[in-house]
Design an enzyme around this catalytic site. Structure first.
Site, PDB file in Angstrom:
ATOM      1  CG  HIS A 124      -1.681   1.219   1.491  1.00 20.12           C
ATOM      2  ND1 HIS A 124      -2.983   1.390   1.067  1.00 20.12           N
ATOM      3  CD2 HIS A 124      -1.333   2.360   2.136  1.00 20.12           C
ATOM      4  CE1 HIS A 124      -3.406   2.595   1.442  1.00 20.12           C
ATOM      5  NE2 HIS A 124      -2.425   3.210   2.096  1.00 20.12           N
ATOM      6  CD  GLU A 125       2.058   3.296   3.743  1.00 27.02           C
ATOM      7  OE1 GLU A 125       2.218   4.410   3.209  1.00 27.02           O
ATOM      8  OE2 GLU A 125       1.086   3.036   4.472  1.00 27.02           O
ATOM      9  CG  HIS A 128       0.226   6.144  -0.674  1.00 28.28           C
ATOM     10  ND1 HIS A 128      -0.942   6.737  -1.082  1.00 28.28           N
ATOM     11  CD2 HIS A 128      -0.041   5.597   0.547  1.00 28.28           C
ATOM     12  CE1 HIS A 128      -1.885   6.566  -0.152  1.00 28.28           C
ATOM     13  NE2 HIS A 128      -1.364   5.854   0.843  1.00 28.28           N
ATOM     14  CD  GLU A 187      -4.652   6.556   2.246  1.00 32.59           C
ATOM     15  OE1 GLU A 187      -4.352   5.358   2.168  1.00 32.59           O
ATOM     16  OE2 GLU A 187      -3.826   7.443   2.502  1.00 32.59           O
TER      17      GLU A 187
HETATM   18 ZN   LIG Z   1      -2.277   5.241   2.675  1.00 27.59          ZN
END
Ligand SMILES: [Zn+2]
Length: 266
Positions: A124-125, A128, A187
């Site tokens: 997830h990071e 980004h 997100e």
């Molecule tokens: Zn996030």
């Protein structure tokens, strides 16, 4: 007069602006080059390493590196070496910065209880970063009041035409993607891109659902990035469940080539 100058400078910056497309097809305004973002990420990470306590726990470091390395090895672009640092802190948090930096707080491991769940957060990071979310955030800050204040500051120090100075002011004021919270769209995009990435790296995407259930149980102790303006846990879990149909086949295919050997320390 000063007002006009600021407007002029803002217009100058805008000429460098290009409309990009995010991995899920959103239009993005990105004012900075990827080289500038990498510089900003490098200096922010150096700053964070000075501020936070770096974990010397060998077993813990080996485990987090094992998971993070497998995720970064699944990236299509292998030109960047990724730096992985474990911070000793109760914060349930992790982040990734442009330039190839990953920070994991030891408190995260109380919530991400196995390698697949840790891979969910790391995926997830990294997503980004891949999706240029910090560039988008810094660009937005520049176009709104925060940017104007910084422009003012830079003007006072000798002219905003000096882009490096502007970058320095920005770097001091905001640690990219660390203090500036991401928006909901970003997100949910990071969830989509991150789950595919973890599945390709041979981690079970079904565990992403379990991770967010744990996160919801853990409550208020989440760090800035994992808390920020995230969608509600319920929404997020529903979206991740929907994504299993696409992610599971990626996982099954990758299992043939990658073996899950990352051992969580006792
Ligand atoms: Zn996030």
């Amino acid at each position: 007069m000063k007002g006009i100058l600021i407007l002029l400078s803002a217009a100058l910056f805008l000429t460098g602006c290009a409309t990009h497309q995010s991995p899920t097809g959103r239009g993005q305004t990105l004012l900075f080059s990827s080289q500038e973002m990498s510089q900003l990420g490098d200096s922010s990470f150096a700053q964070i390493k000075q501020q936070e306590k770096i974990s010397q726990d060998k077993a813990l470091n080996a485990y987090v590196h094992c998971v993070a390395d497998r995720v970064t090895q699944a990236l299509p672009d292998q030109s960047l070496p990724w730096e992985v640092v474990v911070f000793e802190s109760d914060q349930v948090n992790a982040f990734a910065l442009p330039g190839g930096h990953i920070g994991v707080y030891s408190g995260l491991l109380d919530v991400a209880v196995n390698a697949d769940q840790l891979a969910t957060v790391i995926g997830h990071e990294i997503a980004h970063v891949l999706a240029n979310h910090s560039n988008e955030q810094v660009s937005r800050a520049q176009l709104t009041g925060a940017g104007m204040q910084l422009a003012d500051l830079a003007l006072g120090a000798g002219g905003i035409a000096d882009k490096e100075l502007y970058m320095a002011a920005l770097g001091l004021g905001v640690q990219v993607g660390y203090i500036l919270p991401y928006g909901r769209e970003q997100e949910s995009e990071a969830d989509v891109v991150g789950v595919e990435l973890m599945a390709k790296a041979g981690f079970d995407p079904a565990q992403s659902v379990e991770l967010w259930k744990n996160m919801s149980k853990a409550g208020g102790e989440q760090g800035p990035e994992l808390l920020s303006t995230h969608p509600s846990h319920g929404q997020r879990i529903a979206q991740l469940q929907q994504m299993q149909a696409k992610a599971q086949p990626l996982y099954q295919a990758s299992k043939l080539s990658v073996k899950n050997t990352c051992q969580r320390p006792k």
